[in-house]
Write an enzyme that holds these catalytic residues in place. Structure first.
Site, mmCIF file in Angstrom:
data_model
loop_
_atom_site.group_PDB
_atom_site.id
_atom_site.type_symbol
_atom_site.label_atom_id
_atom_site.label_comp_id
_atom_site.label_asym_id
_atom_site.label_seq_id
_atom_site.Cartn_x
_atom_site.Cartn_y
_atom_site.Cartn_z
ATOM 1 N N ASP A 49 0.840 -1.205 0.000
ATOM 2 C CA ASP A 49 0.000 0.000 0.000
ATOM 3 C C ASP A 49 0.873 1.253 0.000
ATOM 4 O O ASP A 49 0.381 2.378 -0.029
ATOM 5 C CB ASP A 49 -1.009 -0.011 1.152
ATOM 6 C CG ASP A 49 -0.365 -0.087 2.520
ATOM 7 O OD1 ASP A 49 0.877 -0.195 2.596
ATOM 8 O OD2 ASP A 49 -1.099 -0.050 3.528
ATOM 9 N N GLU A 187 8.969 -4.279 10.559
ATOM 10 C CA GLU A 187 9.423 -2.991 10.026
ATOM 11 C C GLU A 187 9.985 -2.105 11.132
ATOM 12 O O GLU A 187 9.338 -1.873 12.157
ATOM 13 C CB GLU A 187 8.239 -2.289 9.323
ATOM 14 C CG GLU A 187 8.634 -0.945 8.727
ATOM 15 C CD GLU A 187 7.633 -0.408 7.711
ATOM 16 O OE1 GLU A 187 6.698 -1.126 7.317
ATOM 17 O OE2 GLU A 187 7.827 0.758 7.301
HETATM 18 O O1 KIV Z 1 3.586 -1.137 1.667
HETATM 19 C C1 KIV Z 1 4.765 -1.530 1.699
HETATM 20 O O2 KIV Z 1 5.575 -1.234 0.798
HETATM 21 C C2 KIV Z 1 5.201 -2.342 2.830
HETATM 22 C C3 KIV Z 1 6.661 -2.617 2.966
HETATM 23 C C4 KIV Z 1 7.359 -1.410 3.467
HETATM 24 C C5 KIV Z 1 6.944 -3.793 3.812
HETATM 25 O O3 KIV Z 1 4.403 -2.745 3.616
#
Ligand code: KIV
Length: 269
Positions: A49, A187
């Site tokens: 997202d 994260e």
């Molecule tokens: O939306 C995204 O790109 C993510 C990554 C940072 C793991 O969730």
């Protein structure tokens, strides 16, 4: 590139962890880049997202819709031959309503042809995860900094530095594994904590800003290609400076058009 696996599945990722082979993961949001990323041998493509930020230019991931995610995911799936394609459930499509979570996930699997979904959170969303799993849809968890909760956190700084939050994170990781998630993204948490989580569960842990002692790494493609030159977190390694390269190319094109240098004799019929 490991050619051994013709197609990456959730089982293959578990095998990789069991034999200590690191898992590579990158985001993609469109056909052309997903094709390059898949051809280059990435194990997992995340239709994140983060498209809300890097593609649509929103400040947060909150505005992106389920329809938007299905559009991005279907473009990516059409390009992919080998990678496992995981798609983020967007904000508002799964929290607090497990029936809605199931319906959102079914739309992603049916309309986009995705292979798995990813949800942010631990015990608070466990009912949604359980419900999605009943339909046979593989679920990836996401703990630590969860950008859909940015207005609760207030900042994008490192999470789980305090004991209480670190303890909850370890418990959440174990709960996600017990519930049936096939993998978890961690994260922006301390490397030592990420190592502890990785050793506490049997499912693969994929880190972003979580240090080296995890089972794999994920980055946002536009960040690692240097297209988003204003975003500079410590964990980011840039492999190209595409902002500069594209800027230079466009400047040259503008110059050539203005001067009448393009098209030349060979570039016409
Ligand atoms: O939306 C995204 O790109 C993510 C990554 C940072 C793991 O969730």
């Amino acid at each position: 590139m490991n050619q051994e696996y013709k197609r990456i599945t959730t089982n293959v990722l578990q095998e990789m962890k069991a034999r200590d082979e690191k898992i590579s993961m990158l985001t993609s949001y469109d056909y052309t880049l997903a094709k390059i990323v898949d051809d280059a041998g990435i194990d997992v493509i995340l239709v994140g997202d983060s498209a809300s930020n890097v593609v649509a230019g929103h400040e947060t991931t909150l505005p992106i819709t389920l329809d938007n995610m299905i559009y991005h995911a279907s473009s990516v799936v059409r390009a992919v031959k080998r990678s496992l394609v995981v798609v983020d459930l967007p904000f508002g499509s799964y929290q607090g309503d497990s029936q809605r979570a199931l319906e959102s996930s079914i739309r992603i699997m049916k309309e986009a042809g995705a292979h798995a979904v990813k949800l942010e959170g631990g015990s608070e969303i466990i009912e949604s995860i359980e419900r999605i799993l009943t339909a046979g849809i593989p679920v990836m968890g996401h703990l630590g900094l969860t950008p859909q909760s940015i207005y609760k956190f207030g900042t994008y700084t490192v999470r789980a530095k305090e004991n209480a939050e670190a303890k909850k994170l370890v418990e959440d990781a174990k709960l996600l594994e017990k519930t049936g998630c096939f993998s978890i993204v961690l994260e922006k948490i301390p490397a030592k904590l990420a190592k502890k989580v990785t050793r506490s569960v049997r499912i693969p842990i994929i880190g972003i800003g979580a240090g080296p002692d995890v089972d794999g790494q994920v980055l946002v493609l536009h960040d690692m290609l240097g297209m988003t030159h204003e975003f500079n977190p410590r964990f980011l390694r840039r492999y190209l400076n595409l902002y500069k390269d594209i800027n230079d190319a466009v400047e040259s094109y503008v110059k050539d058009v203005k001067s009448g240098n393009f098209p030349n004799e060979e570039e016409q019929y």
